[in-house]
Write a protein that holds these residues in place. Sequence first.
Motif, PDB file in Angstrom:
ATOM      1  N   GLY A 288      21.753  -6.119  22.225  1.00 49.55           N
ATOM      2  CA  GLY A 288      22.887  -6.952  21.838  1.00 49.55           C
ATOM      3  C   GLY A 288      22.456  -8.149  21.004  1.00 49.55           C
ATOM      4  O   GLY A 288      23.057  -8.442  19.956  1.00 49.55           O
TER       5      GLY A 288
ATOM      6  N   SER B 246      20.319  -0.855  26.898  1.00 51.71           N
ATOM      7  CA  SER B 246      20.077  -2.264  26.597  1.00 51.71           C
ATOM      8  C   SER B 246      20.077  -3.084  27.877  1.00 51.71           C
ATOM      9  O   SER B 246      20.835  -2.803  28.811  1.00 51.71           O
ATOM     10  CB  SER B 246      21.154  -2.783  25.646  1.00 51.71           C
TER      11      SER B 246
ATOM     12  N   THR C 285      25.951  -5.498  24.780  1.00 55.28           N
ATOM     13  CA  THR C 285      25.952  -5.245  23.335  1.00 55.28           C
ATOM     14  C   THR C 285      27.299  -5.556  22.677  1.00 55.28           C
ATOM     15  O   THR C 285      27.437  -5.416  21.466  1.00 55.28           O
ATOM     16  CB  THR C 285      25.596  -3.770  23.044  1.00 55.28           C
TER      17      THR C 285
END
Length: 439
Positions: A325, A360, A364
């Motif tokens: 992100g 992640s 994000t």
Amino acid sequence: MKGHRLLPLCALLGLLFVGLPKIDAQDDCTHGLPADIYFLVDSSWSMGKENFEHVRQFLYSTIQALHHVSEGKFQFALVQYNSKPGTEFQLNSYPTTQGVLAHVKAMSYRGGGTRTGLGLSYLIQKHLNSASGSRASDGVAQVVVVLTDGRSQDDVAEPSQVLQMAGVEVFAVGVQDAVDWELREMASQPHETHVFSVDSFLTLWDIVQDLVVGICGAVTQSGGSPVAHEAPVVRRGTAQESADLVLLIDGSQNVGPANFPYVRDLALRIIEGLDVGRDSVRVALALYANGPEIKFYLNSYDSKATVLEAVKGLAYPGGQESNLGMALEEVATSLFSQTAGGRADEGVPQMLLVISAGPSTDDTGAGDRAVKKAGIITFGFGIGDSSTSELETVATDKSFVVNAADFRSAASVTDRLLPYLNGVVQRTIIIQTEFTEGM
């Protein structure tokens, strides 16, 4: 006896090019509109030399009829495919249709395997561009006619999707052992007017008129304008055969030092498959782990060789976290800027390829919104299954995400992604990026 199935070669050639019956199609069926017609023709061993003569008759008659109904405004290209596709002629190879017909009359049978998917990809990369004579950028209808006599030995789905997203009208002609579902997978909708099947090469003649009328209808419906799509298709561009591409590569513990060389090889294979240069495809690269680490900008290198050398020198950065992100926000705000070499103001497409090996660590959402708001066309390459859904969310379209089962196989599947990247570069895929706050 089987003599009734195949005419002797000398008799067949006499019928092929002398006194062909006139196709009873309306002279004005295309209303004077131009079109670029590409023939992709199977010439595998399963066809045989005698049957190939029937294919030549079919091509000759179809091209002759299309030339007649278009009043000379159609251009023609032809590719033979087998284990390895090869160009017979491009759209701009001959100034007149008589030259095209003479080539068809003289072309030889090749033989080989049946790799229709490879043939489609070759057509996209080598023919659907302005250098080969395509007039797509001028709004001229693009039509592909695929002829095959059997099931493909490779996948046709992905290159077919590229053609569909580019607004290309695809007609599929199957003979003898061709598989109906595969013809439908390649062909445009409606299948009733875009899919043709015959039991033998002798009966190819029977579909010439219907095919010509179908192509005329597709050209007329397009109205000589690019086709609009629900799938994202790039804001208006002026410079052709160009793009700005940022590679955003996972350098976290998702990859690890032992596997990083495989990821580096993947990046090299992608760059090798593009026309990299100052005035064509510019490339920038960043790694992300705990935070983004920019390795070089779009204006750092002017040639493919220097970009490849820079990628070869990449070292594993390491990091416990995988903050995609944060990295997406950095890409959107700095890597595509004019000072970094970005050419958005010149109408050059902005492309981002995220290479991820795991989920992640951070959210994000903000980064994804920033990338979409900037009009960046985003692709994803996932290694393993854990990052696929996340990449599909970030990508401009789900079809822009490719997945490799493991690190060792990653570089070998780049051919599944390159047609999409080159499609945007060559403007055969036009992406209209729109962003609405709060969505």
